[in-house]
Design an enzyme around this catalytic site. Structure first.
Site, PDB file in Angstrom:
ATOM      1  N   TYR A  26       5.781  -8.496   2.881  1.00  0.00           N
ATOM      2  CA  TYR A  26       4.148  -8.479   2.902  1.00  0.00           C
ATOM      3  C   TYR A  26       3.793  -9.822   3.879  1.00  0.00           C
ATOM      4  O   TYR A  26       2.523 -10.087   3.854  1.00  0.00           O
ATOM      5  CB  TYR A  26       3.488  -8.610   1.534  1.00  0.00           C
ATOM      6  CG  TYR A  26       3.885  -7.419   0.815  1.00  0.00           C
ATOM      7  CD1 TYR A  26       3.637  -6.129   1.127  1.00  0.00           C
ATOM      8  CD2 TYR A  26       4.804  -7.488  -0.572  1.00  0.00           C
ATOM      9  CE1 TYR A  26       3.924  -5.037   0.491  1.00  0.00           C
ATOM     10  CE2 TYR A  26       5.023  -6.265  -1.375  1.00  0.00           C
ATOM     11  CZ  TYR A  26       4.611  -5.046  -0.827  1.00  0.00           C
ATOM     12  OH  TYR A  26       4.902  -3.877  -1.495  1.00  0.00           O
ATOM     13  N   ASN A  77      -7.137  -1.210   0.804  1.00  0.00           N
ATOM     14  CA  ASN A  77      -5.621  -1.335   0.779  1.00  0.00           C
ATOM     15  C   ASN A  77      -5.246  -0.982  -0.916  1.00  0.00           C
ATOM     16  O   ASN A  77      -5.488  -1.840  -1.697  1.00  0.00           O
ATOM     17  CB  ASN A  77      -5.055  -2.659   1.046  1.00  0.00           C
ATOM     18  CG  ASN A  77      -3.519  -2.809   0.817  1.00  0.00           C
ATOM     19  OD1 ASN A  77      -2.882  -1.804  -0.066  1.00  0.00           O
ATOM     20  ND2 ASN A  77      -2.915  -3.773   1.245  1.00  0.00           N
ATOM     21  N   HIS A  83      -0.383   5.679  -3.861  1.00  0.00           N
ATOM     22  CA  HIS A  83       0.827   6.715  -4.311  1.00  0.00           C
ATOM     23  C   HIS A  83       0.579   7.460  -5.525  1.00  0.00           C
ATOM     24  O   HIS A  83       1.337   8.356  -5.857  1.00  0.00           O
ATOM     25  CB  HIS A  83       2.131   6.211  -4.196  1.00  0.00           C
ATOM     26  CG  HIS A  83       2.172   4.827  -3.132  1.00  0.00           C
ATOM     27  ND1 HIS A  83       2.061   5.321  -1.773  1.00  0.00           N
ATOM     28  CD2 HIS A  83       2.587   3.766  -3.146  1.00  0.00           C
ATOM     29  CE1 HIS A  83       2.457   4.241  -1.057  1.00  0.00           C
ATOM     30  NE2 HIS A  83       2.618   3.326  -1.834  1.00  0.00           N
ATOM     31  N   ASP A  90     -10.740  10.628  -5.587  1.00  0.00           N
ATOM     32  CA  ASP A  90     -12.023  11.437  -5.951  1.00  0.00           C
ATOM     33  C   ASP A  90     -13.203  10.414  -5.809  1.00  0.00           C
ATOM     34  O   ASP A  90     -14.255  10.820  -5.205  1.00  0.00           O
ATOM     35  CB  ASP A  90     -12.061  11.909  -7.475  1.00  0.00           C
ATOM     36  CG  ASP A  90     -11.023  12.869  -7.721  1.00  0.00           C
ATOM     37  OD1 ASP A  90     -10.739  13.566  -6.682  1.00  0.00           O
ATOM     38  OD2 ASP A  90     -10.554  13.207  -8.448  1.00  0.00           O
ATOM     39  N   HIS A 103      -2.269  -0.518   4.799  1.00  0.00           N
ATOM     40  CA  HIS A 103      -0.891  -1.063   4.074  1.00  0.00           C
ATOM     41  C   HIS A 103      -0.575  -2.036   4.841  1.00  0.00           C
ATOM     42  O   HIS A 103      -0.213  -1.811   6.317  1.00  0.00           O
ATOM     43  CB  HIS A 103       0.054   0.137   3.690  1.00  0.00           C
ATOM     44  CG  HIS A 103      -0.475   1.191   2.860  1.00  0.00           C
ATOM     45  ND1 HIS A 103      -0.645   0.860   1.695  1.00  0.00           N
ATOM     46  CD2 HIS A 103      -1.155   2.189   3.358  1.00  0.00           C
ATOM     47  CE1 HIS A 103      -1.260   2.056   0.985  1.00  0.00           C
ATOM     48  NE2 HIS A 103      -1.483   2.903   1.814  1.00  0.00           N
ATOM     49  N   LEU A 104      -0.082  -3.217   4.423  1.00  0.00           N
ATOM     50  CA  LEU A 104       0.622  -4.357   4.869  1.00  0.00           C
ATOM     51  C   LEU A 104       1.871  -3.922   5.578  1.00  0.00           C
ATOM     52  O   LEU A 104       2.175  -4.187   6.829  1.00  0.00           O
ATOM     53  CB  LEU A 104       0.670  -5.383   4.065  1.00  0.00           C
ATOM     54  CG  LEU A 104      -0.730  -6.245   3.641  1.00  0.00           C
ATOM     55  CD1 LEU A 104      -0.334  -7.073   2.379  1.00  0.00           C
ATOM     56  CD2 LEU A 104      -1.122  -7.055   4.779  1.00  0.00           C
ATOM     57  N   SER A 105       2.579  -3.257   4.709  1.00  0.00           N
ATOM     58  CA  SER A 105       3.974  -2.770   5.057  1.00  0.00           C
ATOM     59  C   SER A 105       4.128  -1.515   5.766  1.00  0.00           C
ATOM     60  O   SER A 105       3.129  -0.777   5.567  1.00  0.00           O
ATOM     61  CB  SER A 105       4.938  -2.797   3.840  1.00  0.00           C
ATOM     62  OG  SER A 105       4.555  -2.005   2.890  1.00  0.00           O
ATOM     63  N   ARG A 114       6.618   6.171  -1.344  1.00  0.00           N
ATOM     64  CA  ARG A 114       5.644   5.322  -0.617  1.00  0.00           C
ATOM     65  C   ARG A 114       5.071   6.224   0.287  1.00  0.00           C
ATOM     66  O   ARG A 114       4.046   5.900   1.053  1.00  0.00           O
ATOM     67  CB  ARG A 114       6.233   4.077  -0.416  1.00  0.00           C
ATOM     68  CG  ARG A 114       6.492   2.985  -1.448  1.00  0.00           C
ATOM     69  CD  ARG A 114       6.678   1.740  -0.976  1.00  0.00           C
ATOM     70  NE  ARG A 114       7.420   0.750  -1.820  1.00  0.00           N
ATOM     71  CZ  ARG A 114       7.086   0.287  -2.910  1.00  0.00           C
ATOM     72  NH1 ARG A 114       5.725   0.057  -3.102  1.00  0.00           N
ATOM     73  NH2 ARG A 114       7.719  -0.568  -3.682  1.00  0.00           N
TER      74      ARG A 114
END
Ligand code: CA2
Length: 152
Positions: A26, A77, A83, A90, A103-105, A114
């Site tokens: 991260y 994020n 997930h 919703d 997402h950072l990764s 993921r």
């Protein structure tokens, strides 16, 4: 001069731990560092920011619901909730706001669970694997979508 458009930047569970552990995945930046660069970038894009983090799904959903009528767009994020959370999806759909997911990764280079994000179905775009820079790119995308005035 037109009023600056406000963007809600939401960070989900465990993102408050950034900078303290797992830097190989991260990065070294803390969430406060990311907030600072987002604020600086938002200003140059003519946007104002409401930057938040919660470890609680319901709190994130409350903030999305409250954003209706106040925020012009959302950068999210969702952390691990991306997930698993149909409820977050919703809420984002109900907001009817343009959403960019970050997402950072690179979630496609990690465990297979993921690779799917419920939130992506509500997103105009998804950015992953570029670390904290992804948040800045998300703000640029929203500025374009919103027609915000650069260097306002
Ligand atoms: O890459 C991302 O930004 C993620 O949204 C981060 C989530 C993860 O569940 C997603 O699959 C991808 C996890 C955030 C946890 O952050 C930590 C930071 C430091 C130490 C431990 C966890």
């Amino acid at each position: 001069m037109a009023k600056a458009k406000s963007v809600l930047v939401l960070n989900g569970p465990n993102l408050n731990l950034l900078g303290s552990r797992e830097p190989a995945i991260y990065g070294h930046e803390t969430l406060a560092d990311i907030e600072k660069s987002c604020r600086e970038h938002a200003q140059s894009l003519g946007l104002t920011l409401d930057f938040r983090q919660s470890n609680h799904e319901g709190v994130l959903i409350d903030w999305i619901q409250q954003g209706r009528g106040k925020a012009a767009g959302i950068v999210v994020n969702p952390g691990g909730l991306g997930h698993s959370s149909v409820a977050l999806l919703d809420a984002l759909l109900a907001s009817e706001l343009p959403v960019i997911e970050v997402h950072l990764s690179n979630i496609f280079r990690r465990e297979s669970f993921r690779r799917h994000s419920f939130v992506s179905e509500a997103a105009r775009g998804v950015i992953c694997g570029l670390g904290a820079h992804g948040y800045l790119l998300a703000l640029e995308a929203l500025a374009d979508i919103l027609g915000a005035k650069k260097d306002a």
